[in-house]
Write a protein that holds these residues in place. Structure first.
Motif, PDB file in Angstrom:
ATOM      1  N   GLU A 178      25.620  31.002  37.637  1.00 33.03           N
ATOM      2  CA  GLU A 178      27.093  30.973  37.496  1.00 33.03           C
ATOM      3  C   GLU A 178      27.748  31.639  38.694  1.00 33.03           C
ATOM      4  O   GLU A 178      28.942  31.929  38.665  1.00 33.03           O
ATOM      5  N   ILE A 179      26.989  31.935  39.731  1.00 36.17           N
ATOM      6  CA  ILE A 179      27.535  32.800  40.784  1.00 36.17           C
ATOM      7  C   ILE A 179      28.254  32.012  41.884  1.00 36.17           C
ATOM      8  O   ILE A 179      29.439  32.198  42.106  1.00 36.17           O
TER       9      ILE A 179
ATOM     10  N   TYR B 193      36.187  31.285  42.822  1.00 31.01           N
ATOM     11  CA  TYR B 193      37.252  31.521  43.806  1.00 31.01           C
ATOM     12  C   TYR B 193      36.830  30.983  45.167  1.00 31.01           C
ATOM     13  O   TYR B 193      35.687  31.210  45.594  1.00 31.01           O
ATOM     14  N   SER B 194      37.768  30.305  45.873  1.00 32.84           N
ATOM     15  CA  SER B 194      37.385  29.719  47.162  1.00 32.84           C
ATOM     16  C   SER B 194      37.148  30.828  48.182  1.00 32.84           C
ATOM     17  O   SER B 194      37.793  31.885  48.154  1.00 32.84           O
TER      18      SER B 194
ATOM     19  N   GLY C 187      31.052  39.476  37.818  1.00 30.48           N
ATOM     20  CA  GLY C 187      31.554  38.189  37.354  1.00 30.48           C
ATOM     21  C   GLY C 187      33.068  38.052  37.340  1.00 30.48           C
ATOM     22  O   GLY C 187      33.588  36.986  37.036  1.00 30.48           O
ATOM     23  N   ARG C 188      33.799  39.130  37.637  1.00 27.29           N
ATOM     24  CA  ARG C 188      35.269  39.023  37.670  1.00 27.29           C
ATOM     25  C   ARG C 188      35.812  39.991  38.706  1.00 27.29           C
ATOM     26  O   ARG C 188      35.146  40.972  39.074  1.00 27.29           O
ATOM     27  N   LEU C 189      37.046  39.709  39.170  1.00 30.10           N
ATOM     28  CA  LEU C 189      37.673  40.614  40.135  1.00 30.10           C
ATOM     29  C   LEU C 189      38.069  41.906  39.428  1.00 30.10           C
ATOM     30  O   LEU C 189      38.499  41.870  38.266  1.00 30.10           O
ATOM     31  N   PRO C 190      37.937  43.046  40.112  1.00 28.39           N
ATOM     32  CA  PRO C 190      38.260  44.318  39.441  1.00 28.39           C
ATOM     33  C   PRO C 190      39.756  44.583  39.390  1.00 28.39           C
ATOM     34  O   PRO C 190      40.499  44.146  40.264  1.00 28.39           O
ATOM     35  N   GLU C 191      40.192  45.330  38.368  1.00 27.16           N
ATOM     36  CA  GLU C 191      41.546  45.911  38.358  1.00 27.16           C
ATOM     37  C   GLU C 191      41.535  47.029  39.397  1.00 27.16           C
ATOM     38  O   GLU C 191      40.461  47.533  39.771  1.00 27.16           O
TER      39      GLU C 191
ATOM     40  N   VAL D 162      34.695  41.804  46.502  1.00 27.26           N
ATOM     41  CA  VAL D 162      33.781  40.664  46.407  1.00 27.26           C
ATOM     42  C   VAL D 162      32.427  41.112  45.838  1.00 27.26           C
ATOM     43  O   VAL D 162      31.816  40.405  45.033  1.00 27.26           O
ATOM     44  N   CYS D 163      31.982  42.313  46.203  1.00 23.22           N
ATOM     45  CA  CYS D 163      30.735  42.841  45.612  1.00 23.22           C
ATOM     46  C   CYS D 163      30.893  42.926  44.099  1.00 23.22           C
ATOM     47  O   CYS D 163      30.021  42.505  43.335  1.00 23.22           O
TER      48      CYS D 163
END
Ligand code: MLT
Length: 419
Positions: free
Chosen positions: A49-50, A65-66, A86-90, A79-80
């Motif tokens: 799923e990466i 995400y592109s 699996g998701r962008l951090p707050e 990005v790390c």
């Protein structure tokens, strides 16, 4: 090449490889279909799923995400986080993540002695792989893949320490004292500081270099089942710990066909310069099959179009190199070479377009890195991808130990001649 089962004994299967015909005589216990697929070009070894790549359209996405959006809107640490979790951090999560890495950046006691004992002229990639492998000796409390807390600890330590190890190796290679991590600096600034120390440019140029480094790391952060990532998964499938699996990936990346290609591009440009910059003569050599000359940095196993990373990197190269007082000869050559090759049907008909390696070397060189460090920079960028794949596989109940099928094509049983 297929074996369709059945009850035959000898020969079970015949085939051709290149000009060579052969018989597979002894597929003991085999039933069903076997496909010979050297280099696993057609074999899906896992579901993931990466990262998504559409090689025909030149599309690359991390977790949906592109790469272009991430390159303009995110930092390498975001990005790390994205790749691994699996998701962008707050904002608060990102701060916590960055602080954790900062407080784990020091090398373990004893590792500096180990690094200092290696021959100074050894290749940095050899030392990087050895050091990462050795982390499991220094941190035996984070080697159990069955314990999620240990896996998280190994993830943090590896991400935090890889730049420190890389910079230490570089400083030793030039006979300079290694520089300890500075907790007041962010991830990329810290790496540049530990590498170049007082030689690091300040002000606008310093900021540009840090931004460029961050972007290059993002662009290298993952690329689905390439040679090194597949290696990390294969080794990890035996339940080897994270440090050992990533160390294996670093060794795979070291090969000139994989991470060493950006170094090969620079060497090619230098060779063209020595030929008096005669690009037509060089391209004629490339087209002459007898000559074995290759247009390095062009073509990719999955991209039959522009590698989307190469466009971002070209833009970056302009920003870095255009600020120099005199034009960079190798960059100018690379630009002209790209134009000529793209205008030549020989290359476009073969779907040979610039890939990620074409412009990276000239940027690294302009930033002051020696060619032997280029693949190390690739490894720092690729680390979150390796970790994400290792963890994804670990958490997938369908995971089995990797055990590729072999087609035996050697002799049948032979009478032993005795002495
Ligand atoms: C990579 O980024 O790993 C390279 O482009 C090689 C590959 O994907 O096979």
């Amino acid at each position: 090449l297929r074996y369709d089962g059945g009850t035959q004994t000898l020969p079970l299967l015949t085939g051709t490889e290149g000009d060579q015909a052969f018989e597979v005589k002894n597929l003991l216990g085999t039933a069903g279909m076997v496909t010979l697929d050297p280099g696993f070009g057609n074999t899906a070894s896992c579901k993931s799923e990466i990262t998504y790549i559409d090689g025909a359209a030149g599309i690359l996405r991390y977790r949906g995400y592109s790469i272009q959006d991430l390159a303009t809107g995110s930092s390498f640490l975001e990005v790390c986080y994205l790749l691994i979790k699996g998701r962008l951090p707050e904002a608060a999560e990102l701060k916590e993540f960055a602080d954790e890495l900062r407080s784990n950046a020091e090398l373990p006691a004893g590792m500096a002695d180990m690094l200092n004992a290696f021959p100074r002229n050894a290749h940095p990639m050899t030392l990087l792989a050895s050091s990462v492998n050795t982390l499991s000796a220094f941190y035996a409390d984070s080697v159990d893949p069955q314990d999620p807390a240990q896996v998280d600890l190994a993830t943090t330590r590896l991400l935090a320490k890889l730049p420190t190890i890389a910079a230490h190796i570089y400083r030793n290679s030039i006979g300079e004292t290694p520089i300890a991590p500075d907790p007041s600096l962010d991830y990329v600034e810290n790496f540049l500081n530990m590498t170049f120390g007082s030689a690091k440019p300040e002000g606008e140029v310093g900021e540009l270099f840090a931004k460029a480094m961050d972007l290059l790391l993002i662009l290298h952060a993952d690329h689905e089942q390439n040679c090194s990532t597949a290696t990390v998964r294969v080794v990890g499938s035996s339940q080897a710990d994270l440090y050992g699996s990533v160390s294996a990936g670093i060794n795979a990346l070291f090969g000139p066909l994989h991470g060493g290609a950006n170094q090969a591009v620079l060497e090619m440009l230098e060779q063209i310069r020595e030929m008096g910059g005669d690009l037509d003569a060089f391209l004629a050599q490339v087209k002459d099959r007898e000559s074995k000359t290759r247009l390095m940095g062009f073509g990719h196993r999955v991209y039959k179009n522009f590698d989307p990373r190469s466009r971002e990197i070209k833009g970056l190269a302009r920003q870095i190199l255009d600020r120099q007082e005199r034009p960079d000869e190798l960059f100018e050559l690379a630009l002209q070479l790209e134009d000529k090759a793209l205008a030549d049907p020989y290359f476009t008909e073969r779907k040979l377009y610039p890939n990620v390696d074409f412009f990276t070397g000239v940027i690294y060189r302009a930033m002051g890195f020696p060619t032997s460090m280029f693949t190390v920079l690739f490894a720092i960028g690729r680390l979150p991808g390796w970790i994400a794949h290792w963890r994804e596989q670990l958490n997938d109940p369908a995971t089995r130990i990797s055990r590729p099928r072999q087609l035996y094509v050697g002799p049948g049983e032979r009478a032993y001649p005795g002495r």
